[in-house]
Design a protein around this motif. Structure first.
Motif, PDB file in Angstrom:
ATOM      1  N   ILE A   5     -24.854 -19.704 113.801  1.00 54.58           N
ATOM      2  CA  ILE A   5     -25.236 -18.580 114.652  1.00 54.58           C
ATOM      3  C   ILE A   5     -24.484 -18.688 115.967  1.00 54.58           C
ATOM      4  O   ILE A   5     -24.626 -19.679 116.693  1.00 54.58           O
ATOM      5  CB  ILE A   5     -26.755 -18.582 114.932  1.00 54.58           C
ATOM      6  CG1 ILE A   5     -27.536 -18.612 113.617  1.00 54.58           C
ATOM      7  CG2 ILE A   5     -27.149 -17.383 115.782  1.00 54.58           C
ATOM      8  CD1 ILE A   5     -29.008 -18.926 113.788  1.00 54.58           C
ATOM      9  N   GLY A   6     -23.691 -17.669 116.251  1.00 52.75           N
ATOM     10  CA  GLY A   6     -23.014 -17.594 117.535  1.00 52.75           C
ATOM     11  C   GLY A   6     -23.901 -16.871 118.523  1.00 52.75           C
ATOM     12  O   GLY A   6     -24.461 -15.827 118.217  1.00 52.75           O
ATOM     13  N   THR A   8     -24.218 -15.226 122.389  1.00 52.71           N
ATOM     14  CA  THR A   8     -23.394 -14.737 123.490  1.00 52.71           C
ATOM     15  C   THR A   8     -23.564 -15.623 124.720  1.00 52.71           C
ATOM     16  O   THR A   8     -24.658 -16.098 125.016  1.00 52.71           O
ATOM     17  CB  THR A   8     -23.744 -13.277 123.860  1.00 52.71           C
ATOM     18  OG1 THR A   8     -25.129 -13.196 124.177  1.00 52.71           O
ATOM     19  CG2 THR A   8     -23.448 -12.338 122.711  1.00 52.71           C
ATOM     20  N   GLU A  13     -21.908 -22.971 118.823  1.00 50.13           N
ATOM     21  CA  GLU A  13     -22.740 -22.240 117.876  1.00 50.13           C
ATOM     22  C   GLU A  13     -23.884 -23.127 117.404  1.00 50.13           C
ATOM     23  O   GLU A  13     -23.806 -24.353 117.494  1.00 50.13           O
ATOM     24  CB  GLU A  13     -21.906 -21.788 116.686  1.00 50.13           C
ATOM     25  CG  GLU A  13     -21.296 -22.928 115.892  1.00 50.13           C
ATOM     26  CD  GLU A  13     -20.234 -22.457 114.921  1.00 50.13           C
ATOM     27  OE1 GLU A  13     -19.823 -21.298 114.993  1.00 50.13           O
ATOM     28  OE2 GLU A  13     -19.811 -23.280 114.102  1.00 50.13           O
ATOM     29  N   GLU A  26     -29.941 -12.866 105.505  1.00 46.79           N
ATOM     30  CA  GLU A  26     -29.512 -11.531 105.932  1.00 46.79           C
ATOM     31  C   GLU A  26     -30.708 -10.664 106.312  1.00 46.79           C
ATOM     32  O   GLU A  26     -30.660  -9.917 107.295  1.00 46.79           O
ATOM     33  CB  GLU A  26     -28.715 -10.852 104.822  1.00 46.79           C
ATOM     34  CG  GLU A  26     -28.187  -9.498 105.230  1.00 46.79           C
ATOM     35  CD  GLU A  26     -27.346  -8.834 104.145  1.00 46.79           C
ATOM     36  OE1 GLU A  26     -27.020  -7.645 104.326  1.00 46.79           O
ATOM     37  OE2 GLU A  26     -27.022  -9.494 103.143  1.00 46.79           O
ATOM     38  N   ARG A  30     -31.071  -8.947 109.939  1.00 50.98           N
ATOM     39  CA  ARG A  30     -31.194  -7.492 110.081  1.00 50.98           C
ATOM     40  C   ARG A  30     -32.461  -7.108 110.837  1.00 50.98           C
ATOM     41  O   ARG A  30     -32.428  -6.243 111.718  1.00 50.98           O
ATOM     42  CB  ARG A  30     -31.191  -6.808 108.714  1.00 50.98           C
ATOM     43  CG  ARG A  30     -29.841  -6.738 108.078  1.00 50.98           C
ATOM     44  CD  ARG A  30     -29.931  -5.991 106.747  1.00 50.98           C
ATOM     45  NE  ARG A  30     -28.686  -6.047 106.039  1.00 50.98           N
ATOM     46  CZ  ARG A  30     -27.726  -5.150 106.154  1.00 50.98           C
ATOM     47  NH1 ARG A  30     -27.882  -4.118 106.954  1.00 50.98           N
ATOM     48  NH2 ARG A  30     -26.611  -5.273 105.467  1.00 50.98           N
ATOM     49  N   VAL A  56     -27.499 -12.505 119.701  1.00 54.45           N
ATOM     50  CA  VAL A  56     -26.776 -12.945 118.509  1.00 54.45           C
ATOM     51  C   VAL A  56     -25.397 -12.304 118.496  1.00 54.45           C
ATOM     52  O   VAL A  56     -25.265 -11.082 118.481  1.00 54.45           O
ATOM     53  CB  VAL A  56     -27.541 -12.591 117.221  1.00 54.45           C
ATOM     54  CG1 VAL A  56     -26.729 -12.934 115.991  1.00 54.45           C
ATOM     55  CG2 VAL A  56     -28.893 -13.294 117.192  1.00 54.45           C
ATOM     56  N   ALA A  57     -24.344 -13.127 118.527  1.00 50.98           N
ATOM     57  CA  ALA A  57     -22.969 -12.617 118.493  1.00 50.98           C
ATOM     58  C   ALA A  57     -22.490 -12.483 117.053  1.00 50.98           C
ATOM     59  O   ALA A  57     -21.868 -11.501 116.690  1.00 50.98           O
ATOM     60  CB  ALA A  57     -22.048 -13.545 119.276  1.00 50.98           C
ATOM     61  N   TYR A  58     -22.775 -13.481 116.228  1.00 54.74           N
ATOM     62  CA  TYR A  58     -22.399 -13.441 114.816  1.00 54.74           C
ATOM     63  C   TYR A  58     -23.254 -14.425 114.035  1.00 54.74           C
ATOM     64  O   TYR A  58     -23.864 -15.331 114.605  1.00 54.74           O
ATOM     65  CB  TYR A  58     -20.916 -13.773 114.613  1.00 54.74           C
ATOM     66  CG  TYR A  58     -20.548 -15.192 114.976  1.00 54.74           C
ATOM     67  CD1 TYR A  58     -20.612 -16.220 114.040  1.00 54.74           C
ATOM     68  CD2 TYR A  58     -20.133 -15.509 116.260  1.00 54.74           C
ATOM     69  CE1 TYR A  58     -20.284 -17.519 114.373  1.00 54.74           C
ATOM     70  CE2 TYR A  58     -19.794 -16.795 116.598  1.00 54.74           C
ATOM     71  CZ  TYR A  58     -19.873 -17.796 115.650  1.00 54.74           C
ATOM     72  OH  TYR A  58     -19.550 -19.073 115.984  1.00 54.74           O
ATOM     73  N   VAL A  59     -23.306 -14.225 112.729  1.00 56.14           N
ATOM     74  CA  VAL A  59     -24.004 -15.140 111.828  1.00 56.14           C
ATOM     75  C   VAL A  59     -23.100 -15.379 110.632  1.00 56.14           C
ATOM     76  O   VAL A  59     -22.631 -14.439 110.005  1.00 56.14           O
ATOM     77  CB  VAL A  59     -25.363 -14.569 111.367  1.00 56.14           C
ATOM     78  CG1 VAL A  59     -26.024 -15.502 110.375  1.00 56.14           C
ATOM     79  CG2 VAL A  59     -26.278 -14.312 112.555  1.00 56.14           C
ATOM     80  N   GLU A  60     -22.853 -16.622 110.334  1.00 60.52           N
ATOM     81  CA  GLU A  60     -22.019 -17.006 109.188  1.00 60.52           C
ATOM     82  C   GLU A  60     -22.887 -17.796 108.215  1.00 60.52           C
ATOM     83  O   GLU A  60     -23.527 -18.774 108.588  1.00 60.52           O
ATOM     84  CB  GLU A  60     -20.856 -17.873 109.664  1.00 60.52           C
ATOM     85  CG  GLU A  60     -19.948 -18.346 108.580  1.00 60.52           C
ATOM     86  CD  GLU A  60     -18.841 -19.240 109.122  1.00 60.52           C
ATOM     87  OE1 GLU A  60     -18.554 -20.248 108.464  1.00 60.52           O
ATOM     88  OE2 GLU A  60     -18.299 -18.922 110.197  1.00 60.52           O
TER      89      GLU A  60
END
Length: 73
Positions: A5-6, A8, A13, A26, A30, A56-60
């Motif tokens: 989890i990125g 901001t 991370e 997911e 969401r 949350v900037a991104y989730v991988e």
């Protein structure tokens, strides 16, 4: 699953190892983004990670790989 989890304005991370599948992760992401709530995940050791949805900037999501011990031939 391994979830990265990125956040901001954070230099690193967050990495969480969870028992959820990719669809479950997911769904949590969401819900946090749509409702403006928080992303809350529990790792395999029972610890909780909570991140505000607006940070949350991104989730991988990836399958975790366990390192092997020994020599390869």
């Amino acid at each position: 699953m391994e979830v990265k989890i990125g956040v901001t304005h954070a230099p690193r991370e967050l990495v969480v190892e969870t028992d959820l599948d990719a669809a479950g992760v997911e769904e949590h992401v969401r819900a946090a983004l749509v409702e403006g709530g928080v992303l809350s995940l529990t790792d395999t050791k029972g610890r909780h990670v909570v991140v505000p949805g607006n940070k949350v900037a991104y989730v991988e999501v990836s399958v975790s790989t366990v390192g092997k011990v020994g020599f390869k031939s």
